[in-house]
Enzyme design. Structure first.
Site, PDB file in Angstrom:
ATOM      1  N   TYR A   1      15.420  30.343   7.200  1.00 54.63           N
ATOM      2  CA  TYR A   1      14.324  31.137   7.763  1.00 54.63           C
ATOM      3  C   TYR A   1      14.423  31.256   9.280  1.00 54.63           C
ATOM      4  O   TYR A   1      14.662  30.265   9.980  1.00 54.63           O
ATOM      5  CB  TYR A   1      12.982  30.489   7.423  1.00 54.63           C
ATOM      6  CG  TYR A   1      12.640  30.487   5.955  1.00 54.63           C
ATOM      7  CD1 TYR A   1      12.695  31.663   5.198  1.00 54.63           C
ATOM      8  CD2 TYR A   1      12.258  29.313   5.326  1.00 54.63           C
ATOM      9  CE1 TYR A   1      12.356  31.656   3.849  1.00 54.63           C
ATOM     10  CE2 TYR A   1      11.914  29.297   3.978  1.00 54.63           C
ATOM     11  CZ  TYR A   1      11.972  30.471   3.239  1.00 54.63           C
ATOM     12  OH  TYR A   1      11.636  30.460   1.922  1.00 54.63           O
TER      13      TYR A   1
ATOM     14  N   LYS B   1       0.838  -1.210   0.000  1.00 56.91           N
ATOM     15  CA  LYS B   1       0.000   0.000   0.000  1.00 56.91           C
ATOM     16  C   LYS B   1       0.872   1.260   0.000  1.00 56.91           C
ATOM     17  O   LYS B   1       2.070   1.197   0.328  1.00 56.91           O
ATOM     18  CB  LYS B   1      -0.923  -0.026   1.221  1.00 56.91           C
ATOM     19  CG  LYS B   1      -0.192  -0.039   2.550  1.00 56.91           C
ATOM     20  CD  LYS B   1      -1.090  -0.485   3.687  1.00 56.91           C
ATOM     21  CE  LYS B   1      -0.365  -0.360   5.020  1.00 56.91           C
ATOM     22  NZ  LYS B   1      -1.152  -0.921   6.133  1.00 56.91           N
TER      23      LYS B   1
END
Ligand code: PLP
Length: 364
Positions: free
Chosen positions: A258, A35
């Site tokens: 940042y 999956k």
């Protein structure tokens, strides 16, 4: 490296992991769980490697994932167990996809689709999908009737464990045994009883039954806190790597990325790595996530941005084009995926599954 960022997928490691777990568990059937695009590794390549290693069946969450395997020419038995409310199962049955069945409505839809091969999913405690114990006798009787009429074939009965503790898993095991006995009493003869995913398949032999459903172990990662891949004889298959795309020399006290969450201690070289949270590198690992460049370990300096992060390599000689390894097989000197998971407050499953589409998967 052929691109500036890539996830190398070691298919021989997948084969090795299947062989190792097959030998350990000894079950007649081995379901390789693919999956979420093979936990981010690429479901089609992983399916082929797992089958080569001895997997006898494949498991996915939804029918779309199963169809993608069929479209790629994979014809091994595939089971899908998570369905849309309005699913008719018509295409799934036409493409020979086996169905996990969690309600009477799903059972009836599977019968209407005609000739479905089903695995009845029993709710034994996880509280996700699955037939509730109070519905077992009704649904089993109906399944037996539909089977006599040739409208379904009940190939399997299964459930899924919480992995909360051995004791709680054994409570679920006992409920599962009660459910299997009730199915047999109703006249069903499921040939594949399956309960264990990787953790129980390794740690609780009594949960193995006829098949184990192996996800994380296939990819060489450990489902256990405090037990590494190497402890389990498994080899991590994914290596996440990139090339340094820029370097700059900066003075002491220079802010990085940042918010200037990192400042250089002394004059330092900063290396720019073209991977970010847009690629699934978790921003929560800012300032902490480990990397290896030129055999030397460093960590992320400052904030991880959407596309890139910076590594403060001090005075180490690092050049544009050098390889940066974020995680891989620790036996090769790479950081472990678990280190990134710890840095981000999550689990190894999420680290590998979250690697984004912008990162090419390269079989190796
Ligand atoms: C994901 C999943 C598995 C595989 O679990 P692992 O812990 O990765 O081995 C098995 N069964 C079901 C129903 C699942 O959803």
């Amino acid at each position: 490296m052929t691109s500036m960022r890539e996830a190398g997928i070691d298919l021989s490691a997948i084969e090795h992991n299947v062989r190792t777990l097959r030998e350990l568990t000894g079950t007649p059937e081995f379901i390789a769980v693919l999956k979420a695009d093979g936990y981010g590794h690429g479901a089609v390549d992983v399916a082929r490697a797992a089958l080569a290693g001895g997997a006898t069946r494949l498991g996915v969450a939804d029918i779309g994932e199963a169809l993608a395997l069929r479209d790629a020419g994979i014809d091994a038995p595939v089971i899908a167990w998570l369905h849309a409310p309005d699913e008719t199962f018509v295409e799934a049955v036409a493409r020979d996809i086996q169905l996990g069945i969690s309600s009477l409505d799903q059972l009836n839809a599977a019968a209407t689709a005609g000739g479905a091969v089903v695995h009845l999913k029993l709710e034994t405690g996880l509280a996700r999908n699955g037939l509730s114990p109070q519905d077992w006798s009704t649904v089993f009787a109906e399944a037996a009737r539909l089977e006599r009429d040739g409208l379904v074939r009940v190939d399997g009965v299964f459930s899924h464990l919480s992995n909360t503790s051995d004791e709680e898993d054994l409570v679920q095991l006992r409920r599962f045994e009660v459910g299997v006995a009730a199915a047999e009493a109703a006249g069903l003869r499921p040939s594949v009883r399956h309960l264990a995913a990787t953790a129980a398949a390794i740690a609780l032999p009594q949960t193995r039954f006829d098949a184990v459903r192996i996800g994380i172990g296939l990819y060489g990662l450990s489902p256990f806190e405090g037990r590494t891949s190497a402890d389990l004889g498994l080899r991590p298959a994914m290596t996440l790597r990139a090339q340094v795309v820029a370097v700059r020399r900066v003075p002491a006290g220079h802010g990085v990325s940042y918010g200037y969450a990192h400042r250089t201690h002394g004059e330092a070289t900063l290396a720019l790595v073209p991977l970010g949270y847009g690629d699934g590198v978790p921003r929560q690992a800012s300032g902490v996530g480990p990397v290896v460049i030129g055999g030397q370990r460093f960590h992320v300096a400052g904030r991880i941005a959407m596309d890139q992060f910076v590594v403060d390599v001090g005075d180490h000689p690092v050049s544009v084009g050098d390889e940066v390894v974020l995680f891989g097989d620790p036996a090769s000197g790479a950081p472990a995926a678990e280190e990134w998971a710890d840095a981000a407050g999550t689990i190894n499953y999420q680290i590998v599954t979250g690697i984004g589409r912008r990162v090419p998967r390269v079989a190796e």
